[in-house]
Design a protein around this motif. Structure first.
Motif, PDB file in Angstrom:
ATOM      1  N   LYS A   2       0.849  -1.425  -0.180  1.00 43.15           N
ATOM      2  CA  LYS A   2      -0.038   0.042   0.007  1.00 43.15           C
ATOM      3  C   LYS A   2       0.968   1.297  -0.259  1.00 43.15           C
ATOM      4  O   LYS A   2       1.973   1.220   0.360  1.00 43.15           O
ATOM      5  CB  LYS A   2      -0.661   0.409   0.726  1.00 43.15           C
ATOM      6  N   ASP A   6      -2.846   5.100  -0.549  1.00 39.62           N
ATOM      7  CA  ASP A   6      -4.176   4.073  -0.004  1.00 39.62           C
ATOM      8  C   ASP A   6      -4.228   4.077   1.234  1.00 39.62           C
ATOM      9  O   ASP A   6      -5.734   4.390   2.288  1.00 39.62           O
ATOM     10  CB  ASP A   6      -3.197   2.964  -0.296  1.00 39.62           C
ATOM     11  N   LYS A   7      -3.046   3.629   2.512  1.00 39.46           N
ATOM     12  CA  LYS A   7      -3.336   4.222   3.548  1.00 39.46           C
ATOM     13  C   LYS A   7      -4.091   5.309   4.559  1.00 39.46           C
ATOM     14  O   LYS A   7      -5.583   4.943   4.897  1.00 39.46           O
ATOM     15  CB  LYS A   7      -1.835   3.669   4.280  1.00 39.46           C
ATOM     16  N   ASP A  10      -7.910   4.510   3.280  1.00 39.87           N
ATOM     17  CA  ASP A  10      -8.533   3.662   4.171  1.00 39.87           C
ATOM     18  C   ASP A  10      -8.695   3.946   5.738  1.00 39.87           C
ATOM     19  O   ASP A  10      -9.719   4.070   6.251  1.00 39.87           O
ATOM     20  CB  ASP A  10      -7.619   2.577   4.940  1.00 39.87           C
ATOM     21  N   ARG A  14     -12.758   4.327   7.685  1.00 38.30           N
ATOM     22  CA  ARG A  14     -12.687   4.335   8.274  1.00 38.30           C
ATOM     23  C   ARG A  14     -13.488   5.383   9.260  1.00 38.30           C
ATOM     24  O   ARG A  14     -14.607   4.966   9.888  1.00 38.30           O
ATOM     25  CB  ARG A  14     -11.626   2.961   9.265  1.00 38.30           C
ATOM     26  N   PRO A  78     -11.087   2.065  -0.793  1.00 38.90           N
ATOM     27  CA  PRO A  78     -10.601   0.773   0.340  1.00 38.90           C
ATOM     28  C   PRO A  78     -12.282   0.240   0.760  1.00 38.90           C
ATOM     29  O   PRO A  78     -12.876   0.728   0.622  1.00 38.90           O
ATOM     30  CB  PRO A  78     -10.878   1.560   1.442  1.00 38.90           C
TER      31      PRO A  78
END
Length: 109
Positions: A2, A6-7, A10, A14, A78
């Protein structure tokens, strides 16, 4: 592997899911591997949305399995973003969600 983007996506997905649903449903999603979403238009209908970017959504009427649905975003999201998309479509525009999803009747995979 990732990327930083990308992180970050995510983390943002969330946070948005927790803001909309609350922390407890998100924990249950992670524990059970799916999220139960009640139909806004049909009493007794429940959608089991998987914790997966590619999983099928299983549909139950009065606890009896009736079909699986396949519906995925066109662009990469994600996993929790995909879950949120399913939830918002089911709760906000269920008829359109059902119209556009690929239906696998009597096929529980």
């Amino acid at each position: 592997m990732k990327t930083k983007a990308d992180k970050r996506a995510d983390v943002n997905a969330r946070a948005l899911l927790e803001e909309i649903l609350g922390k407890i449903p998100v924990r249950e999603l992670e524990k059970l591997g799916h999220l139960e979403v009640s139909s806004p238009s049909r009493q007794g209908r429940v959608y089991l949305v998987p914790l997966s970017a590619r999983g099928l959504v299983h549909v139950y009427d009065d606890r009896e399995f009736v079909m699986s649905l396949c519906s995925h975003p066109v662009t990469r999201l994600p996993v929790l973003g995909v879950v949120l998309t399913h939830v918002l479509m089911i709760e906000g525009c269920e008829a359109e969600y059902l119209r556009t999803a690929n239906v696998f009747a009597l096929a529980r995979l």
